[in-house]
Scaffold this active site. Structure first.
Site, PDB file in Angstrom:
ATOM      1  N   LYS A  15       0.842  -1.204   0.000  1.00 24.57           N
ATOM      2  CA  LYS A  15       0.000   0.000   0.000  1.00 24.57           C
ATOM      3  C   LYS A  15       0.877   1.254   0.000  1.00 24.57           C
ATOM      4  O   LYS A  15       2.041   1.220   0.407  1.00 24.57           O
ATOM      5  CB  LYS A  15      -0.926   0.027   1.218  1.00 24.57           C
ATOM      6  CG  LYS A  15      -0.229   0.006   2.594  1.00 24.57           C
ATOM      7  CD  LYS A  15       0.231   1.361   3.110  1.00 24.57           C
ATOM      8  CE  LYS A  15       1.072   1.253   4.370  1.00 24.57           C
ATOM      9  NZ  LYS A  15       1.722   2.477   4.785  1.00 24.57           N
ATOM     10  N   GLY A 108       7.674   1.099   4.688  1.00 23.39           N
ATOM     11  CA  GLY A 108       6.504   1.987   4.701  1.00 23.39           C
ATOM     12  C   GLY A 108       5.481   1.616   3.645  1.00 23.39           C
ATOM     13  O   GLY A 108       4.597   2.402   3.304  1.00 23.39           O
ATOM     14  N   LEU A 109       5.613   0.378   3.114  1.00 22.82           N
ATOM     15  CA  LEU A 109       4.693  -0.068   2.059  1.00 22.82           C
ATOM     16  C   LEU A 109       3.738  -1.141   2.570  1.00 22.82           C
ATOM     17  O   LEU A 109       2.998  -1.740   1.798  1.00 22.82           O
ATOM     18  CB  LEU A 109       5.495  -0.609   0.858  1.00 22.82           C
ATOM     19  CG  LEU A 109       6.459   0.400   0.228  1.00 22.82           C
ATOM     20  CD1 LEU A 109       7.351  -0.284  -0.796  1.00 22.82           C
ATOM     21  CD2 LEU A 109       5.676   1.540  -0.431  1.00 22.82           C
ATOM     22  N   GLY A 111       4.309  -4.146   3.782  1.00 25.34           N
ATOM     23  CA  GLY A 111       4.578  -5.518   3.336  1.00 25.34           C
ATOM     24  C   GLY A 111       4.192  -6.562   4.375  1.00 25.34           C
ATOM     25  O   GLY A 111       3.465  -7.510   4.065  1.00 25.34           O
ATOM     26  N   ASP A 146      -2.169  -1.116   9.967  1.00 21.46           N
ATOM     27  CA  ASP A 146      -2.446  -1.054   8.526  1.00 21.46           C
ATOM     28  C   ASP A 146      -3.239  -2.257   8.020  1.00 21.46           C
ATOM     29  O   ASP A 146      -3.673  -2.277   6.865  1.00 21.46           O
ATOM     30  CB  ASP A 146      -1.126  -1.033   7.736  1.00 21.46           C
ATOM     31  CG  ASP A 146      -0.391   0.283   7.881  1.00 21.46           C
ATOM     32  OD1 ASP A 146      -1.056   1.311   8.096  1.00 21.46           O
ATOM     33  OD2 ASP A 146       0.845   0.280   7.769  1.00 21.46           O
TER      34      ASP A 146
HETATM   35  O1  C5P Z   1       0.209  -0.678  14.655  1.00 18.42           O
HETATM   36  P1  C5P Z   1       1.623  -0.786  14.233  1.00 18.42           P
HETATM   37  O2  C5P Z   1       2.314  -1.969  14.857  1.00 18.42           O
HETATM   38  O3  C5P Z   1       1.812  -0.735  12.769  1.00 18.42           O
HETATM   39  O4  C5P Z   1       2.345   0.514  14.812  1.00 18.42           O
HETATM   40  C1  C5P Z   1       3.728   0.599  15.037  1.00 18.42           C
HETATM   41  C2  C5P Z   1       3.998   1.797  15.946  1.00 18.42           C
HETATM   42  O5  C5P Z   1       3.693   3.022  15.259  1.00 18.42           O
HETATM   43  C3  C5P Z   1       3.147   1.826  17.189  1.00 18.42           C
HETATM   44  O6  C5P Z   1       3.751   1.105  18.238  1.00 18.42           O
HETATM   45  C4  C5P Z   1       3.086   3.310  17.511  1.00 18.42           C
HETATM   46  O7  C5P Z   1       4.261   3.729  18.170  1.00 18.42           O
HETATM   47  C5  C5P Z   1       3.092   3.962  16.119  1.00 18.42           C
HETATM   48  N1  C5P Z   1       1.731   4.304  15.654  1.00 18.42           N
HETATM   49  C6  C5P Z   1       1.074   5.404  16.186  1.00 18.42           C
HETATM   50  N2  C5P Z   1      -0.197   5.697  15.745  1.00 18.42           N
HETATM   51  C7  C5P Z   1      -0.788   4.957  14.795  1.00 18.42           C
HETATM   52  C8  C5P Z   1      -0.137   3.843  14.230  1.00 18.42           C
HETATM   53  C9  C5P Z   1       1.132   3.538  14.689  1.00 18.42           C
HETATM   54  O8  C5P Z   1       1.623   6.103  17.047  1.00 18.42           O
HETATM   55  N3  C5P Z   1      -2.015   5.276  14.383  1.00 18.42           N
END
Ligand code: C5P
Length: 312
Positions: A15, A108-109, A111, A146
């Site tokens: 994405k 950042g895609l 994956g 995501d």
């Molecule tokens: O949810 P995910 O594991 O992809 O998020 C990784 C990190 O990115 C989270 O631990 C958080 O620190 C940050 N994050 C955030 N707000 C979001 C999504 C991610 O602060 N909406």
């Protein structure tokens, strides 16, 4: 008589975030977002086979994918997705997951999230679990922000920390054409948590209602020029400052003629919207071979499908 093994194959699309607004900081440490996300036709291939008595995972990669960045099984989102379905919904005990990675890891895609989304959708089908799309999205949200968007497929608006997703193109509407896009990766790793920590040193938020409105109408009309003008990512200034390679790559794409250039999600990948395939190829030639890049297309009305059985 031996049981027939069936392998289902799911294309797990990457994405890009065409807009990403940071609307607030939540008590749980996450950020409140509004992001327009679209899958692209760059996908990992996930093969799912019911066999053995545990979850087995293999990962191979196309050239340009740095497999040294793959963590342990327990960290792998695809593995964790299979385990979650076993624990909560009684998916088969023996599951082999073979991943062919084409999406750069940690770029950042999405994956890893795409792989997990594919496992949730694929195992739901192959194990006959009968879970609704909403249930799969809730399970996905437990694993990563995501994942619900990638389970949904197509261009979506993602809100909350990512757990709420709504399609931009309602079902049954005429298909629209996607945008040609060149995605490039500077070969460095940006931690998502770090990108969010540094995004707002002043505490100011990055709401951009115009960008949001304009990107949605551009996706609906397929107008790449207005989409290019509407691109926005609230994480970009912080990431560009902390990881100058990302800023330099964006400058190169801009100088090479990208219509609009943006950091994808938390980076490190950067993408450029281009007019058409030949414009995209020219941009890639300009970048040279030292930098990983791909010419692909957004899939505004793409839906994730599990194909199979391919080998009865
Ligand atoms: O949810 P995910 O594991 O992809 O998020 C990784 C990190 O990115 C989270 O631990 C958080 O620190 C940050 N994050 C955030 N707000 C979001 C999504 C991610 O602060 N909406």
């Amino acid at each position: 008589m031996s049981a027939i093994k069936r392998t289902y194959v799911v294309e797990a699309a990457a994405k890009i975030n065409l807009t990403l607004e940071i609307l607030g900081k939540r008590a749980d440490g996450y950020h409140e977002l509004r992001s327009v996300v679209t899958p692209v036709a760059l996908a990992d291939q996930i093969s799912l086979t019911l066999e053995g008595s545990e979850i087995a995972l293999t990962v191979s990669g196309n050239p340009g994918v740095d497999l040294t960045r793959i963590g342990s099984n327990e960290e792998n989102l695809a593995y964790r997705a299979a385990r979650l379905l076993q624990e909560r919904h009684g998916a088969a005990q023996g599951i082999r997951i073979d991943i062919l990675k084409r999406i750069p890891i940690g770029g950042g895609l999405g994956g890893g999230s795409a792989d997990a989304a594919a496992v949730l959708v694929g195992l739901n089908k192959i194990c006959g679990l009968g879970l609704s799309l909403d249930t799969l999205k809730l399970l996905g949200a437990e694993l990563g922000s995501d994942i619900p968007a990638l389970i949904m497929g197509g261009a979506v608006v993602m809100t909350g920390r990512g757990e709420h997703v709504a399609s931009i193109l309602p079902a049954g509407k005429k298909p629209v054409s996607g945008f040609w896009v060149v995605i490039a990766n500077p070969g460095i790793f940006v931690s998502t948590a770090h990108a969010y920590r540094i995004c707002n040193p002043t505490g100011g938020l990055t709401e951009r209602p115009d960008a949001y409105k304009n990107i949605i109408s551009s996706i609906r009309s397929g107008d790449v020029h207005s989409a290019a003008a509407a691109l926005f990512n609230g994480l970009e200034p912080g990431v560009f400052a902390a990881y100058p390679e990302t800023a330099r790559l964006a400058e190169r794409l801009q100088r090479a003629g990208g219509l609009g250039v943006l950091l994808s999600g938390s980076g490190a990948s950067v993408f450029a919207l281009v007019r058409d395939a030949s414009h995209g190829e020219a941009l890639r030639r300009d970048l040279g071979s030292g930098i990983w890049s791909v010419l692909t297309k957004t899939l505004p009305d793409g839906v994730m499908v599990a194909h199979g059985p391919l080998e009865p």
